[in-house]
Design a protein around this motif. Structure first.
Motif, PDB file in Angstrom:
ATOM      1  N   LEU A 122      27.132  76.243  -3.967  1.00 31.30           N
ATOM      2  CA  LEU A 122      28.277  77.100  -3.037  1.00 31.30           C
ATOM      3  C   LEU A 122      27.695  77.871  -2.732  1.00 31.30           C
ATOM      4  O   LEU A 122      27.969  78.747  -0.984  1.00 31.30           O
ATOM      5  N   CYS A 148      34.571  82.829  -8.931  1.00 34.51           N
ATOM      6  CA  CYS A 148      34.946  81.612  -9.432  1.00 34.51           C
ATOM      7  C   CYS A 148      35.125  81.153 -10.945  1.00 34.51           C
ATOM      8  O   CYS A 148      33.656  81.319 -11.016  1.00 34.51           O
ATOM      9  N   ASN A 185      33.855  76.009   6.277  1.00 31.81           N
ATOM     10  CA  ASN A 185      34.124  75.169   5.110  1.00 31.81           C
ATOM     11  C   ASN A 185      33.671  73.466   5.862  1.00 31.81           C
ATOM     12  O   ASN A 185      33.537  72.427   5.141  1.00 31.81           O
ATOM     13  N   VAL A 240      31.210  73.464   3.701  1.00 32.62           N
ATOM     14  CA  VAL A 240      30.685  73.206   2.259  1.00 32.62           C
ATOM     15  C   VAL A 240      31.241  71.772   2.175  1.00 32.62           C
ATOM     16  O   VAL A 240      30.730  70.424   1.226  1.00 32.62           O
ATOM     17  N   LEU A 267      32.739  69.970  -4.445  1.00 31.35           N
ATOM     18  CA  LEU A 267      32.615  71.234  -3.902  1.00 31.35           C
ATOM     19  C   LEU A 267      33.720  72.142  -3.899  1.00 31.35           C
ATOM     20  O   LEU A 267      33.317  73.054  -3.704  1.00 31.35           O
ATOM     21  N   TYR A 311      37.089  73.698  -5.647  1.00 29.64           N
ATOM     22  CA  TYR A 311      35.878  74.206  -6.529  1.00 29.64           C
ATOM     23  C   TYR A 311      35.729  75.328  -5.041  1.00 29.64           C
ATOM     24  O   TYR A 311      36.253  77.335  -5.577  1.00 29.64           O
ATOM     25  N   PHE A 312      35.645  75.272  -4.603  1.00 36.00           N
ATOM     26  CA  PHE A 312      36.004  76.393  -2.616  1.00 36.00           C
ATOM     27  C   PHE A 312      37.052  76.845  -2.581  1.00 36.00           C
ATOM     28  O   PHE A 312      37.297  78.107  -2.635  1.00 36.00           O
ATOM     29  N   LYS A 313      37.785  76.148  -2.486  1.00 38.70           N
ATOM     30  CA  LYS A 313      39.727  76.950  -2.268  1.00 38.70           C
ATOM     31  C   LYS A 313      39.682  77.636  -4.086  1.00 38.70           C
ATOM     32  O   LYS A 313      40.848  78.371  -3.747  1.00 38.70           O
ATOM     33  N   LEU A 337      36.908  79.784  -4.494  1.00 39.22           N
ATOM     34  CA  LEU A 337      36.696  80.299  -4.767  1.00 39.22           C
ATOM     35  C   LEU A 337      37.538  81.771  -4.054  1.00 39.22           C
ATOM     36  O   LEU A 337      38.210  81.381  -2.432  1.00 39.22           O
TER      37      LEU A 337
END
Length: 244
Positions: free
Chosen positions: A55, A196, A220, A223, A234, A237-239, A241
């Motif tokens: 990320l 994360c 966004n 990603v 991903l 996972y980004f959400k 972070l």
């Protein structure tokens, strides 16, 4: 059932290559896996924490990446396959690990993928200032994380090595206390700090020298494109972070 394919030992301890079906694993003689690779698809990142580390690609434009710690070369395989235009440098202190990555994990020998048999501490200390856009630090030994990653001098030197818009991503086995010396140093040196946590317990710390030039919608979208390109979850996972 794991089948042992190869075993050797150097000054740092044993190095073992195991195989189960199409999956090949690197171990330093403990229960910890240093690398797990699908031999028919080596660019796929098996370990969740390595997926999350990528990320770091979404926050800034990347021309040069440095990876600290090779293992069997999972991150190197992935970046070389999907980003052949990016120069990726890998620093590994154990020559035996480098040899095994080429021999048993089919690490590609490409002009854009450079592997150095160096001590990460000395490499970061001597590397040209502002020469790295993305620094991925994944320094682990048989029993856990190399203590270098939690040292203030290492954080300060890594900051100097990063370009003005560069990011550092660190794989921590345990999250340092917010009032610890290493976290205070991170806050002093980086403007944007996010974390994360992964299911196996690791904590992936993202440290930007300055706030990303991309707005929320742009990030966004980056990603989403990265997730589609790599075939990885991903966005999930980004959400997860969050800034700290």
């Amino acid at each position: 059932m794991n089948k042992e394919l190869y075993r050797t030992e150097d000054e740092y301890g044993p190095i073992i290559v195991l195989e189960q079906g199409d999956k090949r694993t690197l171990s330093f003689g403990s229960d910890l896996q240093q690398t797990s690779l699908l031999m028919h698809k080596p660019q796929y990142l098996v370990h969740e924490y390595t997926q999350i580390m990528l990320l770091g690609l979404v926050f800034t434009d990347i021309r040069q990446i440095t990876i600290l710690g090779l293992g069997g070369g999972g991150l190197a395989h992935c970046l070389n396959y999907y980003y052949p235009q990016i120069v990726t440098r890998v620093v590994e202190i154990r020559q035996s690990v480098i040899d095994i990555a080429y021999q048993w994990f089919n690490l590609p020998q490409k002009a854009n993928l450079k592997v150095y048999n160096r001590d990460a501490r000395e490499y970061i200390k001597r590397v040209k200032a502002q020469s790295i856009d993305l620094l991925l630090s994944d320094l682990y030994e048989a029993q856990g994380m190399n203590e270098l990653q939690a040292q203030t001098e290492f954080i300060e030197q890594s900051n100097k090595a990063l370009s003005d818009s560069g990011w550092m991503v660190i794989n921590f086995h345990q999250m340092p206390d917010k009032n610890s010396a290493v976290m205070k140093t991170i806050y002093q040196n980086f403007s944007d700090v996010r974390v994360c946590d992964v299911f196996i317990g690791n904590w992936i710390l993202f440290c930007g020298k300055k706030e990303s030039a991309f707005d929320k919608n742009e990030i966004n979208e980056r990603v989403r494109k990265l997730a589609k390109k790599l075939g990885l979850p991903l966005m999930y996972y980004f959400k997860n972070l969050r800034k700290i």
